[in-house]
Write an enzyme that holds these catalytic residues in place. Structure first.
Site, PDB file in Angstrom:
ATOM      1  N   ASP A  13     -18.980 -25.735  41.125  1.00 29.35           N
ATOM      2  CA  ASP A  13     -20.465 -25.306  40.970  1.00 29.35           C
ATOM      3  C   ASP A  13     -20.866 -24.684  42.134  1.00 29.35           C
ATOM      4  O   ASP A  13     -22.149 -24.824  42.487  1.00 29.35           O
ATOM      5  CB  ASP A  13     -21.303 -26.551  40.842  1.00 29.35           C
ATOM      6  CG  ASP A  13     -20.726 -27.215  39.567  1.00 29.35           C
ATOM      7  OD1 ASP A  13     -20.423 -26.938  38.351  1.00 29.35           O
ATOM      8  OD2 ASP A  13     -20.786 -28.544  39.620  1.00 29.35           O
ATOM      9  N   HIS A  41     -19.676 -21.889  34.051  1.00 31.57           N
ATOM     10  CA  HIS A  41     -20.041 -20.578  35.109  1.00 31.57           C
ATOM     11  C   HIS A  41     -21.685 -20.232  34.827  1.00 31.57           C
ATOM     12  O   HIS A  41     -21.328 -19.585  33.553  1.00 31.57           O
ATOM     13  CB  HIS A  41     -18.946 -19.586  35.201  1.00 31.57           C
ATOM     14  CG  HIS A  41     -17.712 -20.164  35.802  1.00 31.57           C
ATOM     15  ND1 HIS A  41     -16.642 -19.239  35.980  1.00 31.57           N
ATOM     16  CD2 HIS A  41     -17.453 -21.160  36.357  1.00 31.57           C
ATOM     17  CE1 HIS A  41     -15.669 -19.903  36.646  1.00 31.57           C
ATOM     18  NE2 HIS A  41     -16.065 -21.149  36.927  1.00 31.57           N
ATOM     19  N   THR A  42     -22.411 -20.127  35.723  1.00 27.90           N
ATOM     20  CA  THR A  42     -23.567 -19.386  35.234  1.00 27.90           C
ATOM     21  C   THR A  42     -23.773 -18.106  35.730  1.00 27.90           C
ATOM     22  O   THR A  42     -23.344 -17.941  36.802  1.00 27.90           O
ATOM     23  CB  THR A  42     -24.919 -20.361  35.613  1.00 27.90           C
ATOM     24  OG1 THR A  42     -24.612 -21.620  35.288  1.00 27.90           O
ATOM     25  CG2 THR A  42     -26.117 -19.926  35.095  1.00 27.90           C
ATOM     26  N   PRO A 305     -27.684 -34.594  36.354  1.00 27.88           N
ATOM     27  CA  PRO A 305     -28.112 -34.355  37.753  1.00 27.88           C
ATOM     28  C   PRO A 305     -26.680 -34.317  38.727  1.00 27.88           C
ATOM     29  O   PRO A 305     -25.968 -35.189  38.539  1.00 27.88           O
ATOM     30  CB  PRO A 305     -28.804 -35.596  38.180  1.00 27.88           C
ATOM     31  CG  PRO A 305     -29.120 -36.328  36.954  1.00 27.88           C
ATOM     32  CD  PRO A 305     -28.318 -35.703  35.788  1.00 27.88           C
TER      33      PRO A 305
HETATM   34  P1  GDP Z   1     -19.724 -21.880  39.100  1.00 28.29           P
HETATM   35  O1  GDP Z   1     -19.113 -22.900  38.273  1.00 28.29           O
HETATM   36  O2  GDP Z   1     -19.015 -22.016  40.325  1.00 28.29           O
HETATM   37  O3  GDP Z   1     -19.960 -20.536  38.586  1.00 28.29           O
HETATM   38  O4  GDP Z   1     -21.185 -22.634  39.536  1.00 28.29           O
HETATM   39  P2  GDP Z   1     -22.420 -22.944  38.460  1.00 28.29           P
HETATM   40  O5  GDP Z   1     -22.765 -21.790  37.641  1.00 28.29           O
HETATM   41  O6  GDP Z   1     -22.266 -24.312  38.084  1.00 28.29           O
HETATM   42  O7  GDP Z   1     -23.606 -23.127  39.528  1.00 28.29           O
HETATM   43  C1  GDP Z   1     -24.237 -22.017  40.270  1.00 28.29           C
HETATM   44  C2  GDP Z   1     -25.560 -21.880  39.935  1.00 28.29           C
HETATM   45  O8  GDP Z   1     -26.327 -21.464  41.025  1.00 28.29           O
HETATM   46  C3  GDP Z   1     -25.799 -21.314  38.808  1.00 28.29           C
HETATM   47  O9  GDP Z   1     -26.827 -21.463  38.046  1.00 28.29           O
HETATM   48  C4  GDP Z   1     -26.126 -19.679  39.464  1.00 28.29           C
HETATM   49  O10 GDP Z   1     -27.106 -18.652  38.653  1.00 28.29           O
HETATM   50  C5  GDP Z   1     -26.983 -20.205  40.629  1.00 28.29           C
HETATM   51  N1  GDP Z   1     -26.632 -19.315  41.965  1.00 28.29           N
HETATM   52  C6  GDP Z   1     -25.460 -18.699  42.379  1.00 28.29           C
HETATM   53  N2  GDP Z   1     -25.704 -18.038  43.651  1.00 28.29           N
HETATM   54  C7  GDP Z   1     -27.101 -18.422  43.908  1.00 28.29           C
HETATM   55  C8  GDP Z   1     -27.678 -17.937  44.844  1.00 28.29           C
HETATM   56  O11 GDP Z   1     -27.218 -17.424  45.982  1.00 28.29           O
HETATM   57  N3  GDP Z   1     -28.925 -18.575  44.994  1.00 28.29           N
HETATM   58  C9  GDP Z   1     -29.652 -19.182  43.873  1.00 28.29           C
HETATM   59  N4  GDP Z   1     -30.839 -19.557  44.142  1.00 28.29           N
HETATM   60  N5  GDP Z   1     -28.864 -19.464  43.009  1.00 28.29           N
HETATM   61  C10 GDP Z   1     -27.473 -19.369  42.875  1.00 28.29           C
END
Ligand code: GDP
Length: 424
Positions: A13, A41-42, A305
């Site tokens: 995440d 992955h968001t 959470p």
């Molecule tokens: P992944 O599995 O490693 O891709 O991570 P996730 O998607 O589970 O979590 C990362 C979250 O943080 C997502 O909702 C992203 O849109 C958000 N995100 C990523 N980079 C940033 C950032 O630099 N700032 C903010 N505020 N949100 C971010």
């Protein structure tokens, strides 16, 4: 063109999806090489906001070929649902931009069922599975008791193979767990249904990638979760059931000889962790609630959470070493803007001694975090796009982490949007 892997340094995440979405601008191929649909992955881009689970994050870029390699847990049922929801967002998904390895093993319905049965048996000793069937899937794969996607093209052999697997699996379902036995016709019908839908996508993707490597195409390898969840190097048994390391990318992609030039390790500006297991720098109470709220730290797949805390230099340095990262992307730095003082876990205390090295998993439960504080910047940085425009204290924070984790921080992410990133 060069090849790169985008991998997690911590517990997952970290924002890998967002970095892959940005970096695919220069990629010809994007390959998911391990893991299943158990994490998310968001990605936020011009099509909207998507929680991808198994699809590679390059699907939003025209001209990029996306591949699910032999190392993934191929859950066709959930993958189809995910494809349909992405298509609803206006993204084309066809064999022109998505291919699936004929050597990827199928995650079958009984893997999900077994995951739930085992978590129920474990009661309060559970590992915090997302119940997507990933652990039963990988243990079956290593026992050589799964179906490979390419077998869908050999229906007679496939039925025999499924029958053999079912006989064995029913011994476990009924004998060990007292559950209902699986039914052969239902299983064959499930496999045929998804076999038809996916047949146009399944091919020898290893050959595609090897050819891409030879012809100078650039390949981006996308990992799920992070170093500390790696089956071999992580906080076993609270790991995932596959290798999350960049070192596994060539094998899990079916291209063992492809060279990876750059490993971009993604680190979050603070720590988060989903599920069970030791988490040395964990915060509780109102500080934790506030960080979770500001960072919106709730699981992309489960909505659970996330556990939160300050950045953990000891764990991060170990994660960087495991990945052999050549550059770091530090994400969510903007989230810390509300803090007066920014906490950093610089060392651990174990049995009265200060330690710098990430210890054996069994010792983690006894470790206490040693926390130091840096001055905050208390100003919104989400619109900042250059290093010089970052407040001095934010730059100091980034530089401090860089010096202590042993790898250059090349990207500083200040928002989820594609362009919200400072490149140093
Ligand atoms: P992944 O599995 O490693 O891709 O991570 P996730 O998607 O589970 O979590 C990362 C979250 O943080 C997502 O909702 C992203 O849109 C958000 N995100 C990523 N980079 C940033 C950032 O630099 N700032 C903010 N505020 N949100 C971010």
């Amino acid at each position: 063109m060069s090849n790169c892997a985008v991998v997690g340094i911590n517990w997952g995440d970290e924002g890998k999806g967002r970095m892959v979405d940005m970096l695919t601008e220069n990629a010809d191929f994007v390959v998911r090489y391990q893991g299943g649909g158990n994490a998310g992955h968001t990605v936020v881009n011009e099509f909207g906001k998507f929680a991808l689970h198994l699809l590679p994050s390059g699907i939003f870029r025209p001209g990029v070929m996306n591949i699910l390699g032999n190392g993934v847990a191929l859950d066709l049922e959930n993958l189809w649902d995910e494809m349909e929801s992405v298509r609803k967002g206006g993204v084309a998904l066809t064999p022109d931009n998505l291919r699936i390895s004929e050597r990827a093993s199928l995650l079958l319905p009984w893997h999900r069922e077994l995951d739930g049965l085992e978590e129920a048996r474990l009661k309060d000793k559970k590992y915090g599975s997302t119940k997507q069937g990933i652990a039963p899937f990988y243990s079956d794969k290593y026992q050589k008791k799964t179906i490979m996607a390419g077998e869908l093209f050999y229906p007679e052999l496939l039925r025999e193979h499924l029958k053999d697997l079912l006989e064995w699996k029913n011994l476990i379902l009924t004998g060990v767990y007292g559950a209902e036995p699986a039914d052969l016709d239902a299983l064959v019908a499930w496999v045929e249904k998804y076999g038809k839908l996916f047949a146009p996508y399944i091919c020898d993707t290893g050959a595609l990638i090897r050819e891409a490597g030879k012809t100078g195409k650039s390949i981006l390898f996308e990992a799920q979760l992070g170093s500390l969840r790696d089956l071999d190097m992580g906080i076993y048994p609270y790991t995932t059931s596959s290798n999350t390391l960049a070192a596994y990318a060539p094998v899990g992609s079916g291209a063992p000889t492809v060279h990876i030039d750059d490993v971009i390790g993604v680190v979050k500006a603070y720590s988060t962790c989903v599920g069970e297991g030791p988490f040395v720098c964990e915060w509780f109470g109102s500080d934790a609630d506030e960080l979770r709220r500001v960072g919106f730290e709730f699981g992309a797949k489960t909505g659970r959470p996330r556990r939160v805390g300050p950045i953990d230099i000891v764990a991060t340095r170990y994660g960087v070493e495991c990945q052999n990262a050549t550059a770091i992307a530090l994400t969510k730095v903007d989230v810390l803007s509300y803090m007066d003082k920014i906490p950093v876990c610089t060392h651990y205390e174990l049995d009265g001694k200060i330690i710098d090295n990430f210890p054996f998993p069994a010792a983690l439960g006894k470790c206490k975090p040693v926390i130091e504080y840096m001055d905050g910047w208390k100003t919104d940085i989400s619109k900042v796009r250059t290093w010089e425009d970052l407040p001095l204290n934010a730059r100091k924070y980034v530089e401090y982490i860089e010096q202590n984790i042993g790898c250059r921080i090349k990207y500083v992410s200040v928002g989820p949007e594609r362009d919200a990133c400072i490149i140093r």
